[in-house]
Design a protein around this motif. Structure first.
Motif, mmCIF file in Angstrom:
data_model
loop_
_atom_site.group_PDB
_atom_site.id
_atom_site.type_symbol
_atom_site.label_atom_id
_atom_site.label_comp_id
_atom_site.label_asym_id
_atom_site.label_seq_id
_atom_site.Cartn_x
_atom_site.Cartn_y
_atom_site.Cartn_z
ATOM 1 N N PRO A 1 -10.677 4.073 -1.438
ATOM 2 C CA PRO A 1 -10.467 3.101 -0.358
ATOM 3 C C PRO A 1 -9.012 3.052 0.104
ATOM 4 O O PRO A 1 -8.103 3.279 -0.699
ATOM 5 N N PRO A 2 -8.799 2.747 1.386
ATOM 6 C CA PRO A 2 -7.436 2.703 1.926
ATOM 7 C C PRO A 2 -6.590 1.582 1.349
ATOM 8 O O PRO A 2 -5.365 1.625 1.435
ATOM 9 N N ASP A 3 -7.239 0.588 0.740
ATOM 10 C CA ASP A 3 -6.445 -0.509 0.179
ATOM 11 C C ASP A 3 -6.195 -0.320 -1.314
ATOM 12 O O ASP A 3 -5.913 -1.273 -2.034
ATOM 13 N N MET A 4 -6.297 0.929 -1.770
ATOM 14 C CA MET A 4 -5.997 1.252 -3.167
ATOM 15 C C MET A 4 -4.584 0.799 -3.527
ATOM 16 O O MET A 4 -3.641 1.013 -2.777
ATOM 17 N N GLN B 1 0.776 -1.233 0.000
ATOM 18 C CA GLN B 1 0.000 0.000 0.000
ATOM 19 C C GLN B 1 0.808 1.283 0.000
ATOM 20 O O GLN B 1 0.253 2.367 -0.023
ATOM 21 N N ARG B 2 2.135 1.136 0.019
ATOM 22 C CA ARG B 2 2.947 2.348 0.093
ATOM 23 C C ARG B 2 4.131 2.333 -0.861
ATOM 24 O O ARG B 2 4.740 1.300 -1.101
ATOM 25 N N LEU B 3 4.432 3.504 -1.368
ATOM 26 C CA LEU B 3 5.553 3.696 -2.274
ATOM 27 C C LEU B 3 6.584 4.588 -1.591
ATOM 28 O O LEU B 3 6.227 5.565 -0.937
ATOM 29 N N ARG B 4 7.865 4.219 -1.760
ATOM 30 C CA ARG B 4 8.916 5.063 -1.200
ATOM 31 C C ARG B 4 9.776 5.604 -2.335
ATOM 32 O O ARG B 4 10.143 4.877 -3.254
ATOM 33 N N PHE C 1 -0.710 4.609 -1.609
ATOM 34 C CA PHE C 1 -1.341 4.675 -2.933
ATOM 35 C C PHE C 1 -2.714 5.333 -2.839
ATOM 36 O O PHE C 1 -3.177 5.963 -3.785
ATOM 37 N N GLN C 2 -3.346 5.210 -1.678
ATOM 38 C CA GLN C 2 -4.598 5.926 -1.468
ATOM 39 C C GLN C 2 -4.366 7.432 -1.614
ATOM 40 O O GLN C 2 -5.099 8.127 -2.319
#
Ligand SMILES: [Zn+2]
Ligand SMILES: [Zn+2]
Length: 112
Positions: free
Chosen positions: A60-63, A16-19, A32-33
């Motif tokens: 949605p938070p799980d985007m 769910q996250r990009l760094r 990604f949300q």
């Protein structure tokens, strides 16, 4: 003042996250949300007024992205699980979207 907005590393922290680690070693993490909510395309954001045309709470938070690719040398493009894929996120824009303490401080954001 102009900064060089070049990423050194772009990687997924998890689903769910990009760094992004920048040339100047600054590190930004985006969900990604959050990226979907800040999609810069003309359907999501009025290009003249900057007004956001989507409902951020409907994202949605799980985007997740179904596709991500580097565009030219200046941007990343994502397709998301909701089927939306027209946003092109320039590195400059991404750097501005960084929400870390340091960046919030420098941009004098409204949060105290
Ligand atoms: Zn969009
Ligand atoms: Zn930052």
């Amino acid at each position: 003042m102009s900064l060089n907005f070049s990423p050194k590393t772009i990687e997924n922290v998890d689903d769910q996250r990009l760094r992004i680690i920048w040339e100047d070693s600054h590190e930004s993490v985006y969900s990604f949300q959050f990226l979907r909510q800040n999609c810069p395309c003309a359907m999501c954001k009025d290009e003249f007024s900057g007004e956001v045309l989507i409902d951020p709470e409907a994202v949605p938070p799980d985007m997740k992205p179904t596709r991500s690719e580097i565009v030219g040398n200046y941007a990343i493009s994502f397709s998301f699980t909701d089927g939306h894929g027209t946003g092109i996120y320039s590195f400059e824009n991404l750097r501005k979207l960084c929400k870390c303490k340091e960046c919030s401080y420098h941009t004098g954001s409204e949060t105290n």
